[in-house]
Design an enzyme around this catalytic site. Structure first.
Site, PDB file in Angstrom:
ATOM      1  N   ASP A  67       0.823  -1.213   0.000  1.00 20.50           N
ATOM      2  CA  ASP A  67       0.000   0.000   0.000  1.00 20.50           C
ATOM      3  C   ASP A  67       0.853   1.258   0.000  1.00 20.50           C
ATOM      4  O   ASP A  67       2.063   1.209   0.204  1.00 20.50           O
ATOM      5  CB  ASP A  67      -0.951  -0.004   1.216  1.00 20.50           C
ATOM      6  N   ASN A 136      -6.786  -3.109  14.569  1.00 20.61           N
ATOM      7  CA  ASN A 136      -8.187  -3.344  14.203  1.00 20.61           C
ATOM      8  C   ASN A 136      -8.348  -4.545  13.265  1.00 20.61           C
ATOM      9  O   ASN A 136      -9.422  -4.773  12.727  1.00 20.61           O
ATOM     10  CB  ASN A 136      -8.799  -2.086  13.565  1.00 20.61           C
ATOM     11  N   HIS A 138      -6.698  -5.053  10.385  1.00 16.76           N
ATOM     12  CA  HIS A 138      -6.490  -4.831   8.942  1.00 16.76           C
ATOM     13  C   HIS A 138      -5.206  -5.512   8.448  1.00 16.76           C
ATOM     14  O   HIS A 138      -4.270  -5.726   9.207  1.00 16.76           O
ATOM     15  CB  HIS A 138      -6.525  -3.339   8.574  1.00 16.76           C
ATOM     16  N   GLU A 143      -9.344  -2.007   5.745  1.00 15.80           N
ATOM     17  CA  GLU A 143      -9.939  -1.752   7.045  1.00 15.80           C
ATOM     18  C   GLU A 143     -11.153  -2.662   7.248  1.00 15.80           C
ATOM     19  O   GLU A 143     -11.678  -3.233   6.277  1.00 15.80           O
ATOM     20  CB  GLU A 143     -10.365  -0.271   7.125  1.00 15.80           C
TER      21      GLU A 143
HETATM   22  P1  PGA Z   1       2.680  -1.599  12.604  1.00 15.55           P
HETATM   23  O1  PGA Z   1       1.564  -1.619  11.485  1.00 15.55           O
HETATM   24  O2  PGA Z   1       3.712  -2.585  12.206  1.00 15.55           O
HETATM   25  O3  PGA Z   1       3.199  -0.188  12.580  1.00 15.55           O
HETATM   26  O4  PGA Z   1       2.017  -1.957  13.887  1.00 15.55           O
HETATM   27  C1  PGA Z   1       1.076  -2.848  11.027  1.00 15.55           C
HETATM   28  C2  PGA Z   1      -0.142  -2.608  10.163  1.00 15.55           C
HETATM   29  O5  PGA Z   1      -0.866  -1.633  10.396  1.00 15.55           O
HETATM   30  O6  PGA Z   1      -0.382  -3.433   9.255  1.00 15.55           O
END
Ligand code: PGA
Length: 262
Positions: A67, A136, A138, A143
């Site tokens: 992304d 959450n 994702h 999301e």
């Molecule tokens: P993070 O993000 O490694 O900064 O916790 C992971 C994600 O949001 O997929």
């Protein structure tokens, strides 16, 4: 789903690095899907060391990131293009022209999303997709309530995701509201998926992904449908799993060994 629980974050990160290293050594022309975020920083540090020490050939790799923030110039310090160049591609000697992220300052998000899918198809599909998970649930920026069949597209970020990523932006800047992300269907098309989660803040999302019902409220639960998905955890991220003893029994200390007779 293969669940590998390590006693520390360091061991979990090292095991992901080892899988990537072995994969690239065995197949230098692999197509690798990459992820960003705080979780991957230590993995990439270890991978750079491993690539350098073992003279791992990386010039034939093709990479596709999950992304990119929509509307952010690629040279913005908080863009995922900047993150990847600084944290992996340049220090590891991976030629930038063989690395792809969605072009998030493209004018037409739908056209860019379709072009990204097309680039992945032309590369022959993704061999190994690296993933993190949001609090959450994702994966990528899919999301909760994302279609489990979704393809690359523009997504509106939740407030919780924007809050988690606020730290990467200056005081006078707004955290982006949108991103172009591979869809869940795109991720499930990878021949192999490898998800890393560390820390207690991920424990609930991890338990919903592995042991919860399959559903769009936890996009990562879609990995239950994947025939070759491995989840690598530290003890904190695994702390809410009900079947933890079973995972430990199958893969003691997170070691991925084939069973033997006798
Ligand atoms: P993070 O993000 O490694 O900064 O916790 C992971 C994600 O949001 O997929």
């Amino acid at each position: 789903m293969k669940v590998l629980v390590h006693s520390s974050a360091e061991l979990a990160q090292q095991s992901v690095c080892d899988v990537l290293t072995a994969r690239i050594l065995a197949h230098p022309a692999s197509v690798i899907g990459l992820a960003t975020g705080g979780t991957m920083e230590a993995v990439y540090d270890k991978l750079i060391l491993s690539i350098t020490r073992k003279a791992v050939p990386v010039r034939e790799l093709l990479t596709f990131n999950l992304d990119e923030y929509w509307g952010l110039a690629p040279n913005h310090p908080a863009s995922y293009r900047s993150y990847m160049n600084a944290r992996l591609f340049d220090p590891a000697g991976i030629p930038r022209e063989r690395t792809f992220l969605p072009v998030a300052d493209a004018v037409e998000p739908d056209a860019e999303s379709e072009a990204y899918e097309q680039r992945i198809r032309e590369a022959g599909g993704i061999d190994l997709q690296l993933l993190g998970i949001g609090q959450n649930g994702h994966i990528g920026f899919n999301e909760p309530t994302s279609s489990l069949a979704s393809r690359t597209r523009l997504k509106t970020l939740t407030e919780s995701t924007r809050k988690a990523n606020r730290q990467y932006f200056g005081d006078d800047e707004e955290t982006p509201k949108y991103a172009i992300t591979m869809g869940i269907g795109t991720i499930l098309d990878a021949r192999e998926c490898l998800l890393l989660a560390t820390g207690e803040s991920k424990a609930e999302a991890v338990s919903r992904m592995i042991e919860g019902p399959l559903g769009a409220h936890c996009p990562a639960s879609a990995l239950q449908l994947h025939p070759k998905a491995t989840v690598v955890l530290d003890a904190d991220a695994a702390s809410e799993l009900k079947l933890r003893e079973y995972y430990q029994h199958v893969h003691p200390d997170g070691i991925d060994r084939q069973p033997t007779h006798g």
